[in-house]
Design a protein around this motif. Structure first.
Motif, PDB file in Angstrom:
ATOM      1  N   TRP A 157      47.330  48.550  48.549  1.00  0.00           N
ATOM      2  CA  TRP A 157      47.693  49.931  48.936  1.00  0.00           C
ATOM      3  C   TRP A 157      46.970  50.934  48.045  1.00  0.00           C
ATOM      4  O   TRP A 157      46.258  51.673  48.284  1.00  0.00           O
ATOM      5  CB  TRP A 157      49.129  50.082  49.137  1.00  0.00           C
ATOM      6  CG  TRP A 157      49.440  51.612  49.783  1.00  0.00           C
ATOM      7  CD1 TRP A 157      49.944  52.608  48.987  1.00  0.00           C
ATOM      8  CD2 TRP A 157      49.245  52.005  50.903  1.00  0.00           C
ATOM      9  NE1 TRP A 157      50.134  53.605  49.653  1.00  0.00           N
ATOM     10  CE2 TRP A 157      49.668  53.398  50.857  1.00  0.00           C
ATOM     11  CE3 TRP A 157      48.893  51.604  52.343  1.00  0.00           C
ATOM     12  CZ2 TRP A 157      49.318  54.220  52.115  1.00  0.00           C
ATOM     13  CZ3 TRP A 157      48.846  52.328  53.489  1.00  0.00           C
ATOM     14  CH2 TRP A 157      49.224  53.692  53.343  1.00  0.00           C
ATOM     15  N   ASP A 158      47.355  50.731  46.660  1.00  0.00           N
ATOM     16  CA  ASP A 158      46.602  51.563  45.719  1.00  0.00           C
ATOM     17  C   ASP A 158      45.240  51.454  45.547  1.00  0.00           C
ATOM     18  O   ASP A 158      44.549  52.537  45.570  1.00  0.00           O
ATOM     19  CB  ASP A 158      47.366  51.295  44.256  1.00  0.00           C
ATOM     20  CG  ASP A 158      48.825  51.596  44.294  1.00  0.00           C
ATOM     21  OD1 ASP A 158      49.165  52.412  45.154  1.00  0.00           O
ATOM     22  OD2 ASP A 158      49.476  51.025  43.315  1.00  0.00           O
ATOM     23  N   ASP A 159      44.629  50.233  45.694  1.00  0.00           N
ATOM     24  CA  ASP A 159      43.203  49.844  45.665  1.00  0.00           C
ATOM     25  C   ASP A 159      42.495  50.604  46.971  1.00  0.00           C
ATOM     26  O   ASP A 159      41.386  50.973  46.609  1.00  0.00           O
ATOM     27  CB  ASP A 159      42.895  48.638  45.500  1.00  0.00           C
ATOM     28  CG  ASP A 159      43.237  47.833  44.199  1.00  0.00           C
ATOM     29  OD1 ASP A 159      43.640  48.692  43.121  1.00  0.00           O
ATOM     30  OD2 ASP A 159      43.219  46.462  44.233  1.00  0.00           O
ATOM     31  N   ARG A 214      51.420  46.095  47.201  1.00  0.00           N
ATOM     32  CA  ARG A 214      51.399  47.589  46.471  1.00  0.00           C
ATOM     33  C   ARG A 214      49.963  47.460  46.028  1.00  0.00           C
ATOM     34  O   ARG A 214      49.263  48.690  46.205  1.00  0.00           O
ATOM     35  CB  ARG A 214      52.458  47.527  45.366  1.00  0.00           C
ATOM     36  CG  ARG A 214      53.736  47.934  45.690  1.00  0.00           C
ATOM     37  CD  ARG A 214      54.552  48.618  44.624  1.00  0.00           C
ATOM     38  NE  ARG A 214      55.961  48.758  44.908  1.00  0.00           N
ATOM     39  CZ  ARG A 214      56.554  47.856  43.829  1.00  0.00           C
ATOM     40  NH1 ARG A 214      55.993  47.142  43.099  1.00  0.00           N
ATOM     41  NH2 ARG A 214      57.831  47.838  44.119  1.00  0.00           N
ATOM     42  N   LYS A 215      49.391  46.724  45.158  1.00  0.00           N
ATOM     43  CA  LYS A 215      48.194  46.792  44.593  1.00  0.00           C
ATOM     44  C   LYS A 215      47.069  47.056  45.797  1.00  0.00           C
ATOM     45  O   LYS A 215      46.139  47.780  45.649  1.00  0.00           O
ATOM     46  CB  LYS A 215      47.861  45.673  43.794  1.00  0.00           C
ATOM     47  CG  LYS A 215      46.624  45.592  43.148  1.00  0.00           C
ATOM     48  CD  LYS A 215      46.437  44.315  42.276  1.00  0.00           C
ATOM     49  CE  LYS A 215      44.782  44.372  41.443  1.00  0.00           C
ATOM     50  NZ  LYS A 215      43.753  44.747  42.308  1.00  0.00           N
ATOM     51  N   HIS A 274      57.354  49.192  50.160  1.00  0.00           N
ATOM     52  CA  HIS A 274      56.801  49.149  48.479  1.00  0.00           C
ATOM     53  C   HIS A 274      58.319  49.415  47.636  1.00  0.00           C
ATOM     54  O   HIS A 274      58.289  48.905  46.571  1.00  0.00           O
ATOM     55  CB  HIS A 274      56.012  50.005  48.071  1.00  0.00           C
ATOM     56  CG  HIS A 274      54.722  49.775  49.001  1.00  0.00           C
ATOM     57  ND1 HIS A 274      53.427  50.743  49.180  1.00  0.00           N
ATOM     58  CD2 HIS A 274      54.218  48.652  49.525  1.00  0.00           C
ATOM     59  CE1 HIS A 274      52.589  50.255  49.660  1.00  0.00           C
ATOM     60  NE2 HIS A 274      52.911  49.074  50.107  1.00  0.00           N
ATOM     61  N   ALA A 315      54.211  42.913  45.075  1.00  0.00           N
ATOM     62  CA  ALA A 315      53.113  43.397  44.067  1.00  0.00           C
ATOM     63  C   ALA A 315      51.581  43.233  44.795  1.00  0.00           C
ATOM     64  O   ALA A 315      51.076  44.371  44.563  1.00  0.00           O
ATOM     65  CB  ALA A 315      53.413  42.321  42.802  1.00  0.00           C
ATOM     66  N   HIS A 316      51.333  42.396  45.312  1.00  0.00           N
ATOM     67  CA  HIS A 316      50.235  42.301  45.859  1.00  0.00           C
ATOM     68  C   HIS A 316      49.937  43.245  46.856  1.00  0.00           C
ATOM     69  O   HIS A 316      48.966  44.017  47.145  1.00  0.00           O
ATOM     70  CB  HIS A 316      49.982  40.627  46.609  1.00  0.00           C
ATOM     71  CG  HIS A 316      48.424  40.486  47.151  1.00  0.00           C
ATOM     72  ND1 HIS A 316      47.438  40.214  46.182  1.00  0.00           N
ATOM     73  CD2 HIS A 316      48.125  40.676  48.562  1.00  0.00           C
ATOM     74  CE1 HIS A 316      46.512  39.903  46.951  1.00  0.00           C
ATOM     75  NE2 HIS A 316      46.690  40.155  48.223  1.00  0.00           N
TER      76      HIS A 316
END
Ligand code: BYC
Length: 327
Positions: free
Chosen positions: A299-301, A296-297, A111, A293-294
């Motif tokens: 992973w966060d979601d 990372r998102k 990331h 970005a996709h």
């Protein structure tokens, strides 16, 4: 006054090194329990993590077409393929973990752009024919490299490769079959197939890495039995295998310098645009920012899923421990 110069050697370290060298020279596997030079461990972590990240990020270009697959059967096949790639990522993260790095650390390094993933996944998938080209060319290039890696010197990596190669060879055939159908279809479908080949040919050749003369790691990795063939040797193997397949499809390879060389017994091919390759590797390809970005998102979601799974596992462990003490 005289100084006596002598090299102080640690006999335990020397023993370890001798054993490691003997295992490598004898073609044996290095296992997680074995002593290994720090640089070997670092190289293995770098390569396996990069490979795992490629499998995971590699789901994005194909995932893009799941909702638009032309038939229910094609959709089911594509879902299964993308799911296989996730599975490959998981075996590979597990193989890397045996070297003392955690999955969270690897994700963090990806990331933050410290660890890489394959250049090929920074190209967009613009038409359905790209699903054919990826299976045929990208999985085809990956297998050419990975068949070699089934014999690599680090045991957990070599064993993960055996299953991965079986699945990749199915992926390669499904891609070729899509191309075959399009190549034998309407004029518009043929054009789509040709356009996909035009766009994916050169990035697929670049997947094998820089030319041997510019490759930082090849010499040491060959000495350690991590690589058994060089980037250029594998690239040549791929070209020799793929050009007849393109001809069978009736499609033309976008390389005016491509010609069979009787003397070498191989195809000669044109120059790869290495400036473009390095631009993409350094983060400036058509889709680099979007891919990371996709990822990372996602992973966060997914944080709540990881928390819930960890809480469930902790509860199960304490329940079992409770049962254990009460009996
Ligand atoms: N892209 O010294 P070199 C799949 C870097 S996924 C980006 O030759 P090495 C699939 C290299 O890391 C399968 N970077 O390196 C999934 C190094 O930089 P650092 C993907 C690249 O490691 C979903 C520098 O360039 N397969 O099949 O000896 C859908 C110098 O290179 C690339 C793997 O990951 C690149 N293409 O050799 C569909 C295979 N090439 O790290 C399909 C595993 C080179 O020093 N990896 N670099 O900063 C390997 O076999 C080797 O790492 C490579 C490179 C042959 C790729």
């Amino acid at each position: 006054m005289y100084h006596v110069c002598m090299t102080i050697t640690d006999p335990v370290q020397t023993d370890h090194e001798a054993r490691f060298d003997a295992l490598i020279d004898g073609g044996h596997k290095i296992e997680p329990r074995d002593w290994m030079p720090e640089a070997y461990r670092k190289t293995m972590i770098r390569q396996i993590a990069q490979h795992a990240h490629s499998e995971v990020i590699g789901q994005q270009p194909e995932g893009n077409w799941i909702t638009r697959a032309p038939t229910l059967q094609r959709k089911a096949i594509l879902i299964a393929k993308v799911q296989d790639e996730a599975g490959h990522g998981l075996y590979l993260y597990s193989a890397a973990e045996t070297l003392g790095v955690s999955r969270d650390e690897m994700n963090d390094l990806l990331h933050r752009g410290v660890q890489k993933y394959s250049s090929i996944f920074n190209y967009p998938t613009l038409s359905w024919a790209d699903m054919g080209a990826i299976g045929w060319l990208v999985d085809g290039a990956a297998i050419t490299n990975q068949v070699m890696l089934t014999r690599t010197s680090y045991g957990p990596y070599a064993r993960a490769m055996i299953r991965i190669c079986k699945e990749e060879s199915f992926h390669q055939r499904q891609g070729y079959e899509i191309m075959l159908e399009l190549a034998n279809g309407t004029e518009e479908q043929r054009d789509m197939a040709q356009d996909a080949l035009d766009r994916f040919w050169w990035p697929s050749l670049a997947m094998f890495g820089p030319p041997d003369a510019d490759s930082t790691h090849t010499e040491q990795s060959m000495a350690w039995g991590i690589k058994l063939e060089t980037n250029d040797e594998l690239r040549q193997k791929f070209v020799d295998m793929t050009v007849p397949q393109a001809r069978y499809l009736g499609l033309s390879v976008p390389d005016p310098d491509l010609v069979w060389n009787d003397e070498r017994g191989h195809f000669d091919f044109g120059d790869i645009d290495w400036d473009e390759f390095w631009r993409v590797v350094r983060g400036d390809g058509p889709c680099n920012r979007e891919r990371v970005a996709h990822k990372r998102k996602a992973w966060d979601d997914g944080a709540w899923v990881r928390e819930a799974a960890a809480a469930h596992a902790a509860k199960r462990t304490s329940d079992l421990a409770g049962k254990g003490t009460s009996t």
